[in-house]
Scaffold this active site. Structure first.
Site, short mmCIF file in Angstrom:
data_model
loop_
_atom_site.label_atom_id
_atom_site.label_comp_id
_atom_site.label_asym_id
_atom_site.label_seq_id
_atom_site.Cartn_x
_atom_site.Cartn_y
_atom_site.Cartn_z
N ARG A 1 0.92 -1.34 -0.06
CA ARG A 1 0.12 -0.15 0.09
C ARG A 1 1.01 1.22 -0.09
O ARG A 1 1.71 1.22 0.96
CB ARG A 1 -1.02 -0.06 1.23
CG ARG A 1 -1.96 -1.24 1.23
CD ARG A 1 -2.70 -0.98 2.45
NE ARG A 1 -3.73 -2.17 2.49
CZ ARG A 1 -4.90 -2.42 1.97
NH1 ARG A 1 -5.33 -1.68 1.05
NH2 ARG A 1 -5.65 -3.33 2.15
N ASP B 1 -13.61 -6.35 -1.82
CA ASP B 1 -14.67 -5.58 -1.25
C ASP B 1 -15.54 -5.01 -2.45
O ASP B 1 -16.91 -4.66 -1.81
CB ASP B 1 -14.18 -4.04 -0.73
CG ASP B 1 -13.15 -4.41 0.29
OD1 ASP B 1 -12.97 -5.50 0.76
OD2 ASP B 1 -12.14 -3.35 0.53
N MET C 1 -15.03 -8.99 6.27
CA MET C 1 -14.11 -7.77 5.59
C MET C 1 -15.00 -6.89 4.54
O MET C 1 -16.33 -7.21 4.46
CB MET C 1 -12.94 -8.48 4.97
CG MET C 1 -11.81 -8.69 5.79
SD MET C 1 -10.43 -8.93 4.76
CE MET C 1 -9.12 -8.66 6.24
N HIS D 1 -14.23 -3.40 4.26
CA HIS D 1 -13.71 -2.20 4.60
C HIS D 1 -14.91 -1.35 4.94
O HIS D 1 -15.59 -1.54 5.57
CB HIS D 1 -12.81 -1.60 3.27
CG HIS D 1 -11.87 -0.39 3.65
ND1 HIS D 1 -11.35 -0.38 4.58
CD2 HIS D 1 -11.94 0.58 3.06
CE1 HIS D 1 -10.54 0.83 4.87
NE2 HIS D 1 -10.72 1.50 3.86
O1 F6P Z 1 -9.59 -3.87 0.68
C1 F6P Z 1 -9.33 -5.29 0.76
C2 F6P Z 1 -9.20 -5.52 2.42
O2 F6P Z 1 -9.25 -6.83 2.73
C3 F6P Z 1 -10.39 -4.85 3.12
O3 F6P Z 1 -11.69 -5.76 3.46
C4 F6P Z 1 -9.71 -4.70 4.73
O4 F6P Z 1 -10.53 -3.69 5.37
C5 F6P Z 1 -8.45 -4.34 4.46
O5 F6P Z 1 -8.31 -4.88 3.11
C6 F6P Z 1 -7.47 -5.11 5.20
O6 F6P Z 1 -6.30 -4.34 5.03
P1 F6P Z 1 -4.65 -4.86 5.50
O7 F6P Z 1 -4.46 -6.27 4.78
O8 F6P Z 1 -3.68 -3.96 5.22
O9 F6P Z 1 -4.85 -5.33 7.14
#
Ligand code: F6P
Length: 358
Positions: free
Chosen positions: A75, A137, A179, A181
């Site tokens: 990210r 998502d 999940m 988001h």
């Molecule tokens: O965007 C995909 C996702 O899996 C979301 O559903 C979740 O909120 C987020 O990414 C989790 O992010 P990370 O893998 O950075 O913890």
């Protein structure tokens, strides 16, 4: 000679490899000139810091079914993309420089919401960019479907199915946190597929008393258990009324690991029931893509390949009303596709007796 750069950005999901394979197969099979593919490693970081390698046919062999991404991902937050890194490097300038140094004709980016903002910025800066909609998502604006979503629905549904049998044996209330988001597509679909009795999604703030009413209604009918499919972003009516500042202040002193544990605590206190919370978490993003996603991602890849071959740049390939479409990147960037609380699916779910806690 056609020179194409490729990167996967943001949280991974199933069928990223299938989508890249689709692009590569389409271009290799149909290009008149010779083609070179360059894979940037770990998302935009690879483009910023010039971490890449040339991809060969062998890289794409056997990856249709493989989860994750052969390129790695990361990210790189859009909100700081214009700020220099810790060594003073201008990230946008560096991306442009590396693109031109490799004499690329196009950059293919597979990503979700944040990643599309950066893709639109690169387009604005003059680069040829084509994107594919990736995320479990399903919250990308401009497309009815994103790849990864159906595979994640399968896994989240499987989790609810497993909970069903144990919930029945013990006569307990179970919360399965799903999940998604800030949107409710995944919990809504997995919740319905798994036969959840209560589904809580961010788009429909819940009233804890309505949630308890539903549990008590099931008890009165003789049901031994209740299953709640709760979005990780679910929010109570009271919290939804708070200003952003006040809500953030509340979170500073928040002691629960997530909203599901807060709900479990409230339900236990108000009903005296035994509650259990299950969080499948990143399992939902892992493993092999389901057949739907393999086909869908391959189709998106082929459509992206077609755009490259036609020299049509600056678009996300999407799927709307059962047709493959292309959407200008500036239209996609910064917009979220949320569940409409007044949509047919919500009405139908309610007709089936599912409570949304509203
Ligand atoms: O965007 C995909 C996702 O899996 C979301 O559903 C979740 O909120 C987020 O990414 C989790 O992010 P990370 O893998 O950075 O913890």
């Amino acid at each position: 000679m056609l020179r194409i750069g490729m990167l996967t950005s943001g949280g991974d999901c199933q069928a990223l490899n299938a989508a890249m394979r689709g692009v590569v197969k389409c271009v290799y099979n149909n290009a008149k000139d010779s083609v070179e593919f360059y894979g940037f490693e770990d998302g935009y970081k690879g483009l910023i810091y010039s971490k890449f390698h040339m991809l060969t046919g062998a890289d794409f062999s056997g990856i249709l079914t493989r989860g994750g991404t052969i390129l790695g991902t990361s990210r790189v937050p859009f909100k700081t993309i214009r700020e220099p890194d810790e060594n003073g490097l201008d990230k946008v300038a560096a991306m442009k420089q590396n693109y031109y140094k490799l004499q690329l004709d196009c950059l293919v980016m597979l990503g979700g919401n944040g990643s599309h903002k950066t893709a639109a910025l690169l387009k604005e800066e003059g680069l040829n960019v084509i994107t594919l909609p990736k995320t479990i998502d399903n919250d990308l604006w401009g497309t009815d479907m994103t790849f990864g979503f159906q595979s994640a629905v399968d896994i989240a549904t499987e989790a609810i199915d497993c909970i069903h049998t144990t919930a029945n044996s013990h006569g307990r209330v179970f919360i399965v946190e799903i999940m998604g988001h800030k949107v409710g597509w995944l919990p809504l679909n997995a919740g319905m597929a798994g036969g959840a009795d209560i589904i809580l999604i961010p788009e429909i703030p819940y009233d804890i008393n309505k949630v308890i009413d539903k549990i008590e209604e099931r008890d009165a009918r003789g049901s031994r258990f209740t299953i709640l499919a709760v979005a990780e972003g679910a929010i109570s009516k009271e919290d939804a009324k708070l200003s952003k500042k006040d809500y953030e202040k509340k979170l500073e002193t928040y002691t629960f690991p997530s909203v599901s544990y807060e709900l479990a605590d409230s339900i236990a206190k108000k009903t005296g029931k035994e509650i259990r919370v299950t969080v499948p978490g990143h399992m939902q993003r892992g493993g092999s893509p389901c057949p739907y996603d393999r086909v869908f991602a391959s189709r998106l890849g082929a459509e992206a390949g077609k755009l490259i071959l036609n020299g049509q740049y600056g678009y996300m390939v999407g799927y709307k009303n059962r047709e493959m479409i292309k959407v200008p990147l500036e239209k996609v960037a910064g917009k979220l596709k949320t569940v409409d609380p007044n949509s047919d699916i919500i009405e139908e779910a309610k007709l089936l007796g599912i409570s949304f806690g509203d």
